[in-house]
Design an enzyme around this catalytic site. Structure first.
Site: not given
Length: 404
Positions: A37, A385, A207, A361
């Protein structure tokens, strides 16, 4: 959105909201394990510096806890480690302010000359950064805006957050989108507006509940979805299979059954693993073996897709013209359970004609840890996200602020 090329930056104090939220060594917290990043943020920082701007970078690191700046700063993590690495990559010193809007920030900014670069301390040390109280947010936004003349939003990984440094500050200053944000938006539009087909999406990670919205929206866009990672065990359980001690969200089984039915009705192919690498426990050296995906022993934990699944996934990607991949296929940090992630990565690098996007990421860190370079893919996203929320069809506050 305005481009930074539209801004006259020479001699101006330019506040740049970057995404420098790099992973740190879990044991010591004093070493950066993946500087991707930081490297992704370099071009805009260098571009502004070379054009004579006084570059003032804002960013966050981790999720500090505490009631106020002092308490949060005491618990860390500080951006000083990022400042040091940024200076190494730029090849010159980066001034570091030990606060965000206090005396150190004021002194640091006042000492900048044209072309200089400074980094302010972790924006999340200020509790108002993420506050829901509009008065608190407004006060902090005014203090931050007072440090600059212009604002550049270049942290795509945070544009889905309605936070002070992302959403409120650009309202107070002339602003533009950085090249990194502009590139991310361009790629995401290609994924959502008339994508080249066949369009394949590979989803992993832990998840399924984190990705329900994006799966639902992608069923309207994609031709096939390949599911791996920890989330796959909820899919297998929804089909009535034993998943042993694998990660399982029992409360999502019925929802997943609905997604499978929706996919079938829409003619979208759902590709699940045919075999699983399952271990006696979660650990790098855990005893493990390969089992059919519909026959995982009750005392075993799935930690990766198996070799036949890796071949299946590669075959399902071979003719794709558009691929979006978010989430590793297994616990790639452990060599024994990294095969599935490598199989997907190699399948993407083998596509000579098509758009291959690595999003998130964990996915980006995974391909780098496997020795693959970013330029082996069409685009490696810096926004996990944020990318998912865009693909879900949500409005991203940071982009709204830059478009105004």
């Amino acid at each position: 959105m305005h481009s930074i090329d539209d801004l006259d930056v020479r001699g101006k104090r330019v506040l740049v909201r970057s995404d420098l939220n790099v992973p740190l060594d879990k044991d010591t917290g004093t070493a950066i394990t993946d500087d991707g990043r930081i490297r992704a943020s370099l071009p805009v920082i260098q571009k502004l510096s070379e054009r004579g701007a006084r570059v003032i970078i804002m960013a966050h690191l981790g999720r500090p806890k505490g009631a106020d700046f002092a308490e949060r700063a005491a618990g860390g993590p500080s951006l000083r480690i990022v400042s040091d690495r940024l200076g190494e990559l730029l090849g010159r010193p980066v001034a570091f302010a030990s606060d965000l809007v206090g005396p150190s920030a004021a002194e640091t900014v006042a000492g900048l000359a044209d072309g200089d670069v400074a980094l302010l301390e972790n924006v999340r040390f200020e509790s108002a950064e993420t506050s829901k109280d509009e008065a608190e947010r407004t006060e902090l936004a005014r203090k931050i805006a007072g440090l600059g003349d212009l604002y550049v939003g270049d942290g795509f990984g945070v544009v889905h957050r309605e936070q002070v440094s992302v959403y409120d500050v650009p309202k107070l200053l002339p602003h533009a989108a950085g090249d990194l944000v502009a590139a991310e938006v361009e790629v995401l539009k290609r994924l959502t507006e008339n994508p080249a087909r066949p369009y394949a999406v590979v989803l992993g990670g832990s998840k399924v509940s984190d990705k329900l919205g994006v799966i639902g929206n992608l069923l309207k866009l994609a031709d096939r979805l390949l599911i791996g990672g920890g989330m796959v065990y909820t899919f297998l359980a929804a089909q009535g299979h034993e998943v042993g001690t694998s990660l399982l969200e029992r409360d999502q089984i019925e929802t997943v059954k609905g997604l499978l039915a929706d996919a079938e009705a829409r003619g979208v192919e759902i590709v699940l693993p045919t075999d699983i690498v399952a271990a006696t426990e979660f650990g790098a050296d855990a005893e493990h073996a390969i089992y059919p995906a519909d026959a995982i022993p009750a005392d075993r934990m799935g930690l990766d897709i198996g070799p036949d699944s890796g071949k299946l996934f590669a075959a399902k990607l071979a003719d794709a013209r558009t691929v979006f991949w978010n989430g590793p296929m297994g616990v790639f940090e452990f060599r024994a359970f990294s095969y599935g992630t490598r199989a997907v990565a190699e399948a993407l690098t083998g596509l000579e004609d098509g758009l291959t996007v690595v999003g998130g990421g964990d996915s980006a860190a995974a391909v780098r840890s496997l020795g693959m370079a970013d330029d082996e893919f069409s685009h490696v996203s810096t926004g996990g996200g944020a990318s998912l929320e865009y693909l879900e069809g949500k409005t991203l506050p940071g982009l709204v602020a830059l478009e105004s």
